[in-house]
Design a protein around this motif. Sequence first.
Motif, short mmCIF file in Angstrom:
data_model
loop_
_atom_site.label_atom_id
_atom_site.label_comp_id
_atom_site.label_asym_id
_atom_site.label_seq_id
_atom_site.Cartn_x
_atom_site.Cartn_y
_atom_site.Cartn_z
N THR A 174 7.53 -6.83 -2.44
CA THR A 174 6.20 -7.33 -2.74
C THR A 174 5.66 -6.62 -3.98
N GLU B 50 2.68 -7.75 -5.56
CA GLU B 50 1.23 -7.75 -5.29
C GLU B 50 0.92 -8.92 -4.38
N LYS C 119 -2.77 -10.92 -2.83
CA LYS C 119 -4.21 -11.04 -2.65
C LYS C 119 -4.45 -11.81 -1.37
N GLY D 124 0.64 -14.38 -3.72
CA GLY D 124 1.28 -13.14 -4.15
C GLY D 124 2.52 -13.34 -5.01
N TRP E 214 -2.25 -1.11 2.75
CA TRP E 214 -3.34 -2.08 2.56
C TRP E 214 -4.55 -1.64 3.38
N LYS F 191 -7.06 -7.66 -3.26
CA LYS F 191 -5.76 -7.80 -3.91
C LYS F 191 -5.16 -6.42 -4.06
N ILE F 192 -3.90 -6.27 -3.65
CA ILE F 192 -3.22 -4.99 -3.78
C ILE F 192 -1.99 -5.15 -4.65
N ASN F 193 -1.79 -4.21 -5.57
CA ASN F 193 -0.53 -4.07 -6.28
C ASN F 193 0.19 -2.85 -5.70
N ALA G 230 -0.34 2.64 -4.77
CA ALA G 230 -0.96 1.30 -4.72
C ALA G 230 -2.31 1.33 -5.41
N THR H 237 -5.89 -1.38 -5.86
CA THR H 237 -6.49 -2.60 -5.33
C THR H 237 -7.79 -2.96 -6.06
N VAL I 48 1.71 -2.84 -14.38
CA VAL I 48 0.46 -3.15 -13.69
C VAL I 48 -0.67 -2.55 -14.52
N THR J 4 -0.66 -8.14 -13.42
CA THR J 4 0.75 -7.80 -13.53
C THR J 4 1.33 -8.46 -14.78
#
Lengths: 126, 126, 126, 126
Positions: free
Chosen positions: B62, B64, B66, B114, C39, C66-68, C110, C112, D93, D115
């Motif tokens: 993964t 990213e 959302k 994502g 998360w 949203k997470i990277n 991470a 976000t 990122v 990204t």
Amino acid sequence: MTLIGARLAHVAPGDVVIEMPVRAELEQQHGYVHAGACWSIADSAAGYASQTLMGPDDGVLTVELKINLLAPAGGDLLRAHGRVERAGRSLMVARSDVFAVDGGTERHVATTLGTFMVMPGLKDRT
Amino acid sequence: MTLIGARLAHVAPGDVVIEMPVRAELEQQHGYVHAGACWSIADSAAGYASQTLMGPDDGVLTVELKINLLAPAGGDLLRAHGRVERAGRSLMVARSDVFAVDGGTERHVATTLGTFMVMPGLKDRT
Amino acid sequence: MTLIGARLAHVAPGDVVIEMPVRAELEQQHGYVHAGACWSIADSAAGYASQTLMGPDDGVLTVELKINLLAPAGGDLLRAHGRVERAGRSLMVARSDVFAVDGGTERHVATTLGTFMVMPGLKDRT
Amino acid sequence: MTLIGARLAHVAPGDVVIEMPVRAELEQQHGYVHAGACWSIADSAAGYASQTLMGPDDGVLTVELKINLLAPAGGDLLRAHGRVERAGRSLMVARSDVFAVDGGTERHVATTLGTFMVMPGLKDRT
């Protein structure tokens, strides 16, 4: 929400299609449409779809929108299809897909997911 | 991508459904499922859907994701439906929708979009 | 917002740090922390940061996040730093960064960006 | 990445500022800058910041970008500050913040997280 040169091609509750002819000023140096123009039409389609589920005097405000760019956008026309995923009292969640139409072929160039705010009584402001 | 207690309910190219019974340890103090559990099953569904379009030895990572949380998640079962929007050579774009199933009723509780990375030859690592 | 085993390490207006020891049940088969746990702590940090700028009885609800994922999360402790970017009357925009702490070293795992809703008078419900 | 009328105001490794005078054609009917123009300058700032950490012949491609619109954007100038959060071999990122500058005052109007993909040897194509 106004996007000069765009037109509403389909309007149903929570489901809107917008079309925008590709003009020279929207193109970058390689003949592709600027990603910002894709973002704009995607935002408009999702925002209008949201507005169809609001009251007649309500305006709509984009809180946030995430876009995935899938392919370079070129051709004659950009077509954006916006759909509401959830209609709340104060917030709407909607997505949209952008297609580049070139002659008879259609290419999926972007997909989005976003959040829109209901602005009671502010239809003319947004 | 392993999610203890979850099972694959449907697998087709680019289209996967995962189901996870709601256990007590996934619930917060009001009887709803933790949003992190929703995120996890949504991530798994979109990630597995991506993996169905990769080579047999490829792993998936993964990049990213959302998530829009649409409603509190409760009930007997969480069901997540993942779909690939675009399959690239190195990146996949996928979305998923999570439904809370309670008896015979189903409620849309989350939607995601994502980006997933193809990890050549690393199937067992992810 | 409750995250079992986590503790508030720093609280200032719009700026919160949460720490969570890494326990075995948060780990997947390769010894890394599940992305869903990342998360969750990221969501909690951004959500608590938002709540510090609300009224004393207001609850907070995650609209979207949203997470990277930047690197695998391992080590002794996850530390999440949440900060409010904009405090509105009904919506807060906040971001958070998660770090994996292993002995004396810290790794950024991470980042976000999310939207949180003010729930007037619902502090105990969220 | 070209944005007509914009200029690089600051360039350091992983850290770029872009400024764009507000022209009439970027404004919608209420005198605010179109959100699509905000998205574009935010995308450019994060993308350029990413490119500063790539090889001299590498191009940069936006994979996805999420924007939170914080306030209406007006004034003389839009200033976007892009920063890399993580530099990978194939993906970057990055985030950016957009400010509307009006006389001596600066207002935070948008924040993004996105990204970007390294395109080896394709500097002139993007």
